[in-house]
Design a protein around this motif. Structure first.
Motif, PDB file in Angstrom:
ATOM      1  N   SER A  90       9.011 -10.854  -7.104  1.00  0.00           N
ATOM      2  CA  SER A  90       7.580 -10.881  -6.794  1.00  0.00           C
ATOM      3  C   SER A  90       7.308 -10.673  -5.308  1.00  0.00           C
ATOM      4  CB  SER A  90       6.957 -12.195  -7.272  1.00  0.00           C
ATOM      5  OG  SER A  90       7.556 -13.312  -6.609  1.00  0.00           O
ATOM      6  N   SER A  91       8.168 -11.208  -4.452  1.00  0.00           N
ATOM      7  CA  SER A  91       7.956 -11.047  -3.006  1.00  0.00           C
ATOM      8  C   SER A  91       8.171  -9.607  -2.561  1.00  0.00           C
ATOM      9  CB  SER A  91       8.886 -11.977  -2.230  1.00  0.00           C
ATOM     10  OG  SER A  91      10.246 -11.629  -2.437  1.00  0.00           O
ATOM     11  N   LEU A  92       8.886  -8.825  -3.381  1.00  0.00           N
ATOM     12  CA  LEU A  92       9.145  -7.416  -3.066  1.00  0.00           C
ATOM     13  C   LEU A  92       8.138  -6.490  -3.742  1.00  0.00           C
ATOM     14  CD1 LEU A  92      13.032  -7.415  -3.559  1.00  0.00           C
ATOM     15  CD2 LEU A  92      11.757  -7.770  -1.437  1.00  0.00           C
ATOM     16  N   HIS A  93       7.298  -7.055  -4.605  1.00  0.00           N
ATOM     17  CA  HIS A  93       6.272  -6.290  -5.328  1.00  0.00           C
ATOM     18  C   HIS A  93       6.904  -5.176  -6.168  1.00  0.00           C
ATOM     19  CE1 HIS A  93       3.432  -8.478  -2.848  1.00  0.00           C
ATOM     20  NE2 HIS A  93       4.082  -8.071  -1.777  1.00  0.00           N
ATOM     21  N   ILE A  94       8.028  -5.494  -6.810  1.00  0.00           N
ATOM     22  CA  ILE A  94       8.706  -4.552  -7.695  1.00  0.00           C
ATOM     23  C   ILE A  94       8.465  -4.987  -9.136  1.00  0.00           C
ATOM     24  CG2 ILE A  94      10.925  -3.594  -8.425  1.00  0.00           C
ATOM     25  CD1 ILE A  94      11.932  -4.034  -5.583  1.00  0.00           C
ATOM     26  N   PRO A  95       7.837  -4.156  -9.939  1.00  0.00           N
ATOM     27  CA  PRO A  95       7.575  -4.518 -11.340  1.00  0.00           C
ATOM     28  C   PRO A  95       8.844  -4.440 -12.185  1.00  0.00           C
ATOM     29  CG  PRO A  95       6.745  -2.321 -10.888  1.00  0.00           C
ATOM     30  CD  PRO A  95       7.233  -2.870  -9.579  1.00  0.00           C
ATOM     31  N   VAL A  96       8.739  -4.975 -13.405  1.00  0.00           N
ATOM     32  CA  VAL A  96       9.891  -5.078 -14.305  1.00  0.00           C
ATOM     33  C   VAL A  96       9.482  -4.606 -15.697  1.00  0.00           C
ATOM     34  CG1 VAL A  96      11.613  -6.639 -15.315  1.00  0.00           C
ATOM     35  CG2 VAL A  96      10.787  -7.036 -12.979  1.00  0.00           C
ATOM     36  N   THR A  97      10.406  -3.927 -16.374  1.00  0.00           N
ATOM     37  CA  THR A  97      10.121  -3.448 -17.709  1.00  0.00           C
ATOM     38  C   THR A  97      11.403  -3.461 -18.544  1.00  0.00           C
ATOM     39  OG1 THR A  97       9.082  -1.667 -18.985  1.00  0.00           O
ATOM     40  CG2 THR A  97      10.516  -1.015 -17.166  1.00  0.00           C
ATOM     41  N   VAL A  98      11.295  -2.960 -19.767  1.00  0.00           N
ATOM     42  CA  VAL A  98      12.423  -2.801 -20.683  1.00  0.00           C
ATOM     43  C   VAL A  98      12.424  -1.352 -21.138  1.00  0.00           C
ATOM     44  CG1 VAL A  98      13.320  -3.401 -22.970  1.00  0.00           C
ATOM     45  CG2 VAL A  98      12.456  -5.193 -21.448  1.00  0.00           C
ATOM     46  N   GLN A 150       0.829  -1.205   0.000  1.00  0.00           N
ATOM     47  CA  GLN A 150       0.000   0.000   0.000  1.00  0.00           C
ATOM     48  C   GLN A 150       0.868   1.260   0.000  1.00  0.00           C
ATOM     49  OE1 GLN A 150      -3.359  -0.242  -0.225  1.00  0.00           O
ATOM     50  NE2 GLN A 150      -3.086  -2.450  -0.321  1.00  0.00           N
ATOM     51  N   TRP A 151       2.058   1.140  -0.492  1.00  0.00           N
ATOM     52  CA  TRP A 151       3.053   2.197  -0.358  1.00  0.00           C
ATOM     53  C   TRP A 151       2.966   3.235  -1.474  1.00  0.00           C
ATOM     54  CZ3 TRP A 151       6.243   4.387   2.928  1.00  0.00           C
ATOM     55  CH2 TRP A 151       7.368   5.073   2.486  1.00  0.00           C
ATOM     56  N   TRP A 152       2.855   2.782  -2.717  1.00  0.00           N
ATOM     57  CA  TRP A 152       2.955   3.684  -3.861  1.00  0.00           C
ATOM     58  C   TRP A 152       1.609   4.280  -4.250  1.00  0.00           C
ATOM     59  CZ3 TRP A 152       7.788   4.851  -5.153  1.00  0.00           C
ATOM     60  CH2 TRP A 152       8.797   3.913  -4.883  1.00  0.00           C
ATOM     61  N   CYS A 153       1.661   5.501  -4.780  1.00  0.00           N
ATOM     62  CA  CYS A 153       0.464   6.052  -5.404  1.00  0.00           C
ATOM     63  C   CYS A 153       0.075   5.196  -6.604  1.00  0.00           C
ATOM     64  CB  CYS A 153       0.725   7.483  -5.878  1.00  0.00           C
ATOM     65  SG  CYS A 153       0.976   8.667  -4.547  1.00  0.00           S
ATOM     66  N   ASN A 154      -1.195   5.241  -6.950  1.00  0.00           N
ATOM     67  CA  ASN A 154      -1.671   4.516  -8.117  1.00  0.00           C
ATOM     68  C   ASN A 154      -1.002   5.070  -9.373  1.00  0.00           C
ATOM     69  OD1 ASN A 154      -3.224   3.443 -10.282  1.00  0.00           O
ATOM     70  ND2 ASN A 154      -4.998   3.241  -8.928  1.00  0.00           N
ATOM     71  N   PRO A 155      -0.415   4.208 -10.212  1.00  0.00           N
ATOM     72  CA  PRO A 155       0.188   4.708 -11.463  1.00  0.00           C
ATOM     73  C   PRO A 155      -0.776   5.489 -12.329  1.00  0.00           C
ATOM     74  CG  PRO A 155       0.822   2.429 -11.064  1.00  0.00           C
ATOM     75  CD  PRO A 155      -0.230   2.759 -10.045  1.00  0.00           C
ATOM     76  N   VAL A 193      12.853   5.448  -7.469  1.00  0.00           N
ATOM     77  CA  VAL A 193      13.912   5.174  -8.438  1.00  0.00           C
ATOM     78  C   VAL A 193      13.426   4.179  -9.482  1.00  0.00           C
ATOM     79  CG1 VAL A 193      16.229   4.198  -8.769  1.00  0.00           C
ATOM     80  CG2 VAL A 193      15.759   5.643  -6.780  1.00  0.00           C
ATOM     81  N   HIS A 194      13.653   4.511 -10.736  1.00  0.00           N
ATOM     82  CA  HIS A 194      13.512   3.553 -11.827  1.00  0.00           C
ATOM     83  C   HIS A 194      14.907   2.974 -12.034  1.00  0.00           C
ATOM     84  CE1 HIS A 194       9.513   4.890 -13.849  1.00  0.00           C
ATOM     85  NE2 HIS A 194       9.519   5.246 -12.576  1.00  0.00           N
ATOM     86  N   ALA A 195      15.157   1.815 -11.455  1.00  0.00           N
ATOM     87  CA  ALA A 195      16.480   1.190 -11.506  1.00  0.00           C
ATOM     88  C   ALA A 195      16.730   0.606 -12.888  1.00  0.00           C
ATOM     89  CB  ALA A 195      16.589   0.106 -10.441  1.00  0.00           C
ATOM     90  N   SER A 212      18.271  -7.490   0.092  1.00  0.00           N
ATOM     91  CA  SER A 212      18.959  -7.364   1.382  1.00  0.00           C
ATOM     92  C   SER A 212      18.774  -5.999   2.035  1.00  0.00           C
ATOM     93  CB  SER A 212      20.458  -7.631   1.207  1.00  0.00           C
ATOM     94  OG  SER A 212      21.064  -6.676   0.347  1.00  0.00           O
ATOM     95  N   ASN A 213      18.553  -4.955   1.244  1.00  0.00           N
ATOM     96  CA  ASN A 213      18.411  -3.612   1.793  1.00  0.00           C
ATOM     97  C   ASN A 213      16.945  -3.384   2.160  1.00  0.00           C
ATOM     98  OD1 ASN A 213      18.080  -0.785   2.157  1.00  0.00           O
ATOM     99  ND2 ASN A 213      19.834  -0.361   0.842  1.00  0.00           N
ATOM    100  N   PRO A 214      16.624  -3.201   3.426  1.00  0.00           N
ATOM    101  CA  PRO A 214      15.211  -3.103   3.819  1.00  0.00           C
ATOM    102  C   PRO A 214      14.490  -1.887   3.248  1.00  0.00           C
ATOM    103  CG  PRO A 214      16.663  -2.615   5.667  1.00  0.00           C
ATOM    104  CD  PRO A 214      17.532  -3.158   4.580  1.00  0.00           C
ATOM    105  N   LYS A 215      15.232  -0.856   2.857  1.00  0.00           N
ATOM    106  CA  LYS A 215      14.597   0.331   2.287  1.00  0.00           C
ATOM    107  C   LYS A 215      14.382   0.217   0.780  1.00  0.00           C
ATOM    108  CE  LYS A 215      16.471   3.635   5.671  1.00  0.00           C
ATOM    109  NZ  LYS A 215      17.399   4.788   5.856  1.00  0.00           N
ATOM    110  N   ALA A 216      15.063  -0.729   0.135  1.00  0.00           N
ATOM    111  CA  ALA A 216      15.112  -0.748  -1.328  1.00  0.00           C
ATOM    112  C   ALA A 216      13.734  -0.895  -1.962  1.00  0.00           C
ATOM    113  CB  ALA A 216      16.033  -1.864  -1.808  1.00  0.00           C
ATOM    114  N   LYS A 217      12.881  -1.728  -1.401  1.00  0.00           N
ATOM    115  CA  LYS A 217      11.578  -1.938  -2.029  1.00  0.00           C
ATOM    116  C   LYS A 217      10.642  -0.749  -1.827  1.00  0.00           C
ATOM    117  CE  LYS A 217       9.692  -4.571   1.911  1.00  0.00           C
ATOM    118  NZ  LYS A 217       9.184  -5.905   2.325  1.00  0.00           N
ATOM    119  N   PHE A 218      11.004   0.147  -0.894  1.00  0.00           N
ATOM    120  CA  PHE A 218      10.216   1.356  -0.690  1.00  0.00           C
ATOM    121  C   PHE A 218      10.725   2.524  -1.543  1.00  0.00           C
ATOM    122  CE2 PHE A 218       9.834  -1.075   3.260  1.00  0.00           C
ATOM    123  CZ  PHE A 218       8.450  -1.199   3.333  1.00  0.00           C
ATOM    124  N   VAL A 219      11.786   2.291  -2.281  1.00  0.00           N
ATOM    125  CA  VAL A 219      12.378   3.302  -3.150  1.00  0.00           C
ATOM    126  C   VAL A 219      12.305   2.886  -4.616  1.00  0.00           C
ATOM    127  CG1 VAL A 219      14.620   4.274  -3.822  1.00  0.00           C
ATOM    128  CG2 VAL A 219      13.895   4.360  -1.432  1.00  0.00           C
TER     129      VAL A 219
END
Length: 301
Positions: free
Chosen positions: A147-155, A11-16, A80-82, A107-114
């Motif tokens: 998937s466990s971090l709920h981080i999407p992926v793109t190209v 529930q962290w991010w604003c709706n895209p 961040v768009h990594a 490993s970085n606990p803040k990474a999925k919130f950024v």
């Protein structure tokens, strides 16, 4: 940012669907900026320009560098768009970069919130780094890994990169969002930036026609102020100067409502790039650290 990390980022991010207009900057990291420089420039992006995101470009293979990016982004309220950088020579260094990024994300606990999204790039289809079926498979594997971090992926790719691979529909189907390189200066129909909206619109329409309603971002997006050995026009009428770099972003601002009414909540765009120190000719800042022109893009309309 909260003083205590939330339990998870579901529930962290604003709706895209609420993201359109100016989002932030592409930011090249090949210089392996120090934590203090990252913090200073991320603060500038957030507070001076009202940026919401930084889209990474290039690579820094120093151990722990992405953790420095995460900390600077966290401290300044940025997403961040990594980027997993493939490069241009067909090497396999991207595999180590992918693994190092995934290690940091887990490993970085803040990474999925950024980390708002992980991109494969830059322009792997256009540069033929991987066959499109293999690239689609890498996207699918990355989505499973994260998937466990709920981080999407793109190209991160040009419309032409897809088109020259027969549309690469398997890649378009695999990615979570469509992250578009919009560089109309290189079009064979290019002239001045003020005339470039039909070129922008044409590429956007191609993605609308083939993207099945997915969210779209213009991430490597700009107009050069100078040419160089690697920045050469494909049209004899294309003009590279500071005025046209400025005019391109003014043009995007004028079409804020068009971006807002595009599919899935509209199209957000980045300015490529933060400084000429990072990529000569594309920076909002010159190599001397001065703004090349007034830049106050709209973040909503």
């Amino acid at each position: 940012m909260p003083t205590t990390l939330p339990k998870d980022n579901t529930q962290w991010w604003c709706n895209p669907k609420d993201e359109f207009a100016f989002l932030g900057f592409s930011y090249e990291v090949t210089a392996c900026q120090s934590p203090s420089q990252l913090n200073k420039e991320f603060s500038d992006i957030r507070n001076h320009f009202r940026g919401r995101y930084v889209r990474l470009y290039g690579f820094c293979d120093n151990e722990g560098f992405y953790d420095d990016v995460v900390e600077a982004a966290w401290n300044n309220g940025l997403g961040v768009h990594a980027l997993i950088w493939f490069g241009f020579d067909g090497g396999d260094e991207w595999i180590g970069r992918r693994d190092a990024l995934f290690k940091s994300l887990h490993s970085n606990p803040k990474a999925k919130f950024v980390t708002r999204v992980v991109q494969f790039g830059s322009e792997p289809l256009f540069d033929n780094v991987l066959p499109h079926a293999q690239l689609a498979k890498q996207v699918t594997l990355a989505k499973a890994n994260l998937s466990s971090l709920h981080i999407p992926v793109t190209v991160s790719e040009l419309a032409y990169g897809y088109q020259e691979r027969g549309g690469a529909q398997d890649v378009l189907d695999a990615i979570d969002s469509i992250n578009i390189h919009m560089l109309p200066f290189f079009s064979q129909q290019a002239s001045i930036a003020n005339n470039s909206w039909p070129l922008v619109e044409n590429d956007i329409q191609w993605f609308i026609d083939h993207g099945k309603g997915k969210k779209m971002y213009l991430d490597e997006n700009g107009w050069p102020s100078v040419t160089s050995p690697s920045v050469q026009p494909n049209s004899p009428d294309a003009v590279a100067n500071v005025q046209n770099e400025h005019d391109y972003y003014v043009l995007l601002d004028k079409h804020c409502e068009d971006f807002k009414t595009s599919p899935n909540g509209g199209i957000g765009w980045f300015a490529h790039i933060y400084s000429d120190d990072q990529e000569p000719g594309y920076g909002i800042y010159s190599s001397s650290g001065k703004m090349k022109f007034s830049f106050k893009p709209r973040t909503y309309c």
